[in-house]
Design an enzyme around this catalytic site. Structure first.
Site, short mmCIF file in Angstrom:
data_model
loop_
_atom_site.label_atom_id
_atom_site.label_comp_id
_atom_site.label_asym_id
_atom_site.label_seq_id
_atom_site.Cartn_x
_atom_site.Cartn_y
_atom_site.Cartn_z
N ASP A 89 -6.22 -4.29 0.70
CA ASP A 89 -7.17 -4.39 1.82
C ASP A 89 -7.82 -5.77 1.91
O ASP A 89 -8.16 -6.21 3.00
CB ASP A 89 -8.31 -3.36 1.63
CG ASP A 89 -7.86 -1.92 1.79
OD1 ASP A 89 -8.28 -1.08 0.98
OD2 ASP A 89 -7.09 -1.65 2.73
N ASP A 121 -0.74 -4.91 3.08
CA ASP A 121 -1.27 -3.73 3.76
C ASP A 121 -0.65 -3.73 5.15
O ASP A 121 -1.04 -4.54 5.99
CB ASP A 121 -2.80 -3.80 3.83
CG ASP A 121 -3.41 -2.52 4.34
OD1 ASP A 121 -4.60 -2.29 4.10
OD2 ASP A 121 -2.68 -1.73 5.00
N GLU A 164 0.82 -1.23 0.00
CA GLU A 164 0.00 0.00 0.00
C GLU A 164 0.85 1.26 0.00
O GLU A 164 0.63 2.18 -0.79
CB GLU A 164 -0.92 0.00 1.22
CG GLU A 164 -1.73 1.28 1.31
CD GLU A 164 -2.65 1.37 2.51
OE1 GLU A 164 -2.59 0.49 3.38
OE2 GLU A 164 -3.44 2.32 2.55
N ILE A 168 -0.70 -1.69 7.76
CA ILE A 168 -1.70 -1.46 8.80
C ILE A 168 -3.04 -1.24 8.10
O ILE A 168 -3.24 -0.22 7.44
CB ILE A 168 -1.39 -0.23 9.70
CG1 ILE A 168 -0.06 -0.40 10.44
CG2 ILE A 168 -2.54 -0.02 10.70
CD1 ILE A 168 0.30 0.77 11.35
N ASP A 169 -3.93 -2.21 8.22
CA ASP A 169 -5.28 -2.02 7.68
C ASP A 169 -6.13 -1.53 8.85
O ASP A 169 -6.22 -2.20 9.88
CB ASP A 169 -5.82 -3.33 7.12
CG ASP A 169 -7.13 -3.08 6.39
OD1 ASP A 169 -7.16 -2.17 5.54
OD2 ASP A 169 -8.12 -3.75 6.69
N THR A 215 -5.89 2.23 9.50
CA THR A 215 -5.01 3.29 9.99
C THR A 215 -5.79 4.35 10.78
O THR A 215 -5.29 4.87 11.80
CB THR A 215 -4.25 3.95 8.84
OG1 THR A 215 -3.43 2.97 8.21
CG2 THR A 215 -3.37 5.09 9.30
O1 LIG Z 1 -6.43 1.66 6.84
P1 LIG Z 1 -6.15 1.43 5.42
O2 LIG Z 1 -5.09 0.42 5.13
O3 LIG Z 1 -5.95 2.69 4.65
O4 LIG Z 1 -7.46 0.72 4.75
C1 LIG Z 1 -8.77 1.22 4.96
C2 LIG Z 1 -9.15 2.17 3.82
O5 LIG Z 1 -8.25 3.24 3.79
C3 LIG Z 1 -10.56 2.70 4.07
O6 LIG Z 1 -10.95 3.48 2.96
C4 LIG Z 1 -11.56 1.61 4.24
O7 LIG Z 1 -11.70 0.96 3.01
C5 LIG Z 1 -11.13 0.62 5.29
O8 LIG Z 1 -12.06 -0.43 5.32
C6 LIG Z 1 -9.76 0.08 4.97
O9 LIG Z 1 -9.41 -0.87 5.93
MG LIG Z 2 -6.18 -1.08 4.19
MG LIG Z 3 -3.16 0.36 5.28
#
Ligand SMILES: O=P(O)(O)O[C@H]1[C@H](O)[C@@H](O)[C@@H](O)[C@@H](O)[C@@H]1O
Ligand SMILES: [Mg+2]
Ligand SMILES: [Mg+2]
Length: 290
Positions: free
Chosen positions: A219, A89, A69, A91-92, A94
């Site tokens: 993701d 990813d 990512e 950190i999913d 964030t």
């Molecule tokens: O935390 P992320 O890795 O950026 O992923 C998020 C995404 O940015 C956000 O738009 C949503 O789709 C979340 O469900 C993701 O986990």
């Molecule tokens: Mg993510």
């Molecule tokens: Mg992320």
């Protein structure tokens, strides 16, 4: 023919190691930068965890490729080839990480010839390790997982996300999708703030479906195989075959529930993950892809 178990075992070990970096920073104040919108955040920890993961994998498997990512955010291409590829990813969730909301995950998928061989989703604060290997089942901390098998959408808990988009078309599409689902009716709608963990709950049977428009391949690439190996179904929101680069997904307990959701959920225009950002026009007003 390789079964890639050595790569899976290595992926699990580095996900657990890297989670120490996530947890060490979890309660600290964080410097936050914005990416595609005021709700699309990144921290130095996201970037550091991705560097830790990629350098460890590259040292062990120097010929393998990567889609990360934060590497893509820094300008690396997001192109899936037939080569062994790690889709990461770091950190999913964030936004959750920044707010200390305890659902943050490291997501790692591994593809060969564009087919996912395994997926790992490690929910760090919960210490829940979800994984699946193609043809060998899905597991949570070593316990086998089975999706709910629910066939009736009116008896479903459906998980989704209001992603990072904040333009009027995306917001009205996402909120009207939730309204149409509630009017079916369904038993409930949930959102944890991490697509990867959201989708893993379909594999546990604790949720019966997940859908999302606007997320990225990193993701959901790992959680897609986890759902499939738990006996669930994964498809595009238009009912066609799942395509991890399309930025649209439905994961469900059964084909009938997936199709019921495909009938009410509408998508808003999104640039594919593997489209050249300099050449595409998308979004309602034809604004350059974000
Ligand atoms: O935390 P992320 O890795 O950026 O992923 C998020 C995404 O940015 C956000 O738009 C949503 O789709 C979340 O469900 C993701 O986990
Ligand atoms: Mg993510
Ligand atoms: Mg992320």
């Amino acid at each position: 023919m390789s079964d890639w178990t050595d790569c899976l075992d290595f992926g699990v070990s580095i996900a657990k190691q890297a989670s120490e970096t996530v947890l060490a920073a979890f309660l600290l104040q964080k410097e936050v930068q914005l990416k595609s919108s005021p709700a699309d955040l990144v921290t130095e920890t996201d970037q550091r965890v991705e560097r830790i993961l990629i350098s460890a994998i590259r040292a062990r498997f120097p010929l393998h490729r990567f889609i990360g990512e934060e590497s893509v955010a820094a300008g690396e291409p997001c192109v899936l080839t037939d080569e062994p590829t790690w889709i990461i990813d770091p950190i999913d969730g964030t936004v959750n990480f920044v707010h200390r909301f305890p659902f943050v995950a490291i997501s790692i998928a591994f593809t060969v010839n564009k087919q996912t061989e395994f997926g790992i989703v490690y929910s760090c604060v919960e210490d829940k390790l979800f994984h699946a290997q193609r043809g060998r089942g899905a597991f949570l901390n070593g316990e086998k997982l089975q999706a709910s098998g629910q066939e009736d959408v009116s008896k479903c808990v459906v998980v989704t996300e209001i992603g990072a988009e904040r333009d009027d078309l995306a917001l009205s599409t996402m909120t009207s999708n939730i309204l149409r689902l509630l009017q079916l009716p369904v038993h409930g709608v949930r959102a944890l703030g991490t697509a990867a963990v959201d989708m893993c709950h379909v594999a546990t049977g604790g949720a019966d479906a997940y859908y999302h428009i606007g997320m990225h391949c990193w993701d959901i690439a790992a959680s897609a195989i986890i759902v499939q190996e738990a006996g669930g179904v994964v498809m595009d929101t238009d009912g066609s075959d799942f395509d991890m680069m399309s930025r649209r997904v439905i994961a469900a307990s059964s084909t009938s529930v997936a199709n019921s959701i495909a009938q009410v959920v509408q998508a808003f225009p999104c640039r594919r993950d593997d489209e050249d950002p300099t050449r595409c026009v998308c979004g309602a007003a034809g604004v350059k892809g974000v």
